[in-house]
Design an enzyme around this catalytic site. Structure first.
Site, mmCIF file in Angstrom:
data_model
loop_
_atom_site.group_PDB
_atom_site.id
_atom_site.type_symbol
_atom_site.label_atom_id
_atom_site.label_comp_id
_atom_site.label_asym_id
_atom_site.label_seq_id
_atom_site.Cartn_x
_atom_site.Cartn_y
_atom_site.Cartn_z
ATOM 1 N N ILE A 1 0.737 -1.454 0.083
ATOM 2 C CA ILE A 1 -0.140 0.430 0.389
ATOM 3 C C ILE A 1 0.558 1.162 0.259
ATOM 4 O O ILE A 1 1.499 1.889 0.424
ATOM 5 C CB ILE A 1 -0.840 0.108 0.946
ATOM 6 C CG1 ILE A 1 -1.725 -1.490 1.395
ATOM 7 C CG2 ILE A 1 -1.222 1.218 1.310
ATOM 8 C CD1 ILE A 1 -2.825 -1.456 2.235
ATOM 9 N N GLU B 1 2.202 -3.085 5.837
ATOM 10 C CA GLU B 1 0.901 -3.178 4.916
ATOM 11 C C GLU B 1 1.694 -3.881 3.655
ATOM 12 O O GLU B 1 0.762 -3.285 2.190
ATOM 13 C CB GLU B 1 1.160 -1.236 4.653
ATOM 14 C CG GLU B 1 2.342 -0.792 3.949
ATOM 15 C CD GLU B 1 3.225 -0.789 5.259
ATOM 16 O OE1 GLU B 1 4.384 0.072 4.541
ATOM 17 O OE2 GLU B 1 3.119 -0.930 5.899
#
Length: 213
Positions: free
Chosen positions: A94, A136
């Site tokens: 991300i 992430e």
């Protein structure tokens, strides 16, 4: 004689009645114990299933965890060798997620990770295996998938994230690295190529996919 016979018959009746009552009480007690044992057995089965689920899944996103993914990847490679089928890996990051945590706090960041997991569930196919790699970063196994098909799926995932409004009205993008399985690959070399493609995607400006053969 009649008197003695009646007394004897009465005693026999009393003994049999006593044994009958005791037997009923024992059977009732055993039945209660069996019910308790069955209840305990069911509780243990549920507890074992919960422990198994927790050992294989990430507690935040409910995706598979890294341990389970590596185990399933090992089994999958053996299957690929037997059937000579194609497979692909996607490594996903991300973009600028650290900035989200710094600006909005980790509770918002956690919610975003959960929402991203929900996007994965909608976009991926039933046979695909998605796991939280760490932080992430996420990894996806795409069985029976060519390079072209993996790029199509990754592009669809990128678009789905672009169009989604995350927690606190945050808009985000993702970068993806893809690698195709080679017959001489180890787990480490396969993942390393996908990871290398991911970093290439990030170096090229993010919000994109790079694919290594």
């Amino acid at each position: 004689l009649l008197y003695y016979f009646a007394v004897f018959a009465g005693l026999v009746f009393i003994v049999f009645l006593w044994r009958y009552l005791v037997s009923n009480r024992v059977m009732a007690a055993l039945s209660d114990k069996n019910v308790e044992l069955e209840k305990t057995r069911e509780e243990l089965l549920v507890a074992n299933k919960n422990l198994e689920y927790l050992s294989f899944h990430d507690s935040l996103t409910n995706l598979y965890n890294r341990y389970y993914f590596m185990s399933s990847l090992s089994d999958h490679i053996r299957h690929v060798h037997r059937h000579e089928s194609s497979s692909a890996l996607l490594m996903i990051d991300i973009d600028f997620f650290k900035q989200v945590n710094d600006e909005y706090g980790h509770s918002v960041g956690d919610k975003i990770l959960q929402q991203f997991a929900q996007i994965l569930a909608k976009v991926l196919r039933e046979a695909d295996v998605a796991a939280r790699w760490g932080g992430e970063e996420f990894v996806i196994l795409l069985p029976k998938t060519s390079k072209e098909e993996s790029v199509v799926l990754a592009t669809r995932l990128i678009k789905a994230v672009e169009e989604y409004t995350f927690e606190s009205q945050i808009k985000l993008t993702i970068s993806i690295g893809a690698s195709q399985y080679k017959q001489d690959d180890t787990i480490e070399s396969w993942i390393e190529r996908a990871d290398s493609a991911l970093y290439q995607a990030k170096d090229e400006g993010r919000n994109r996919i790079e694919a290594n053969t």
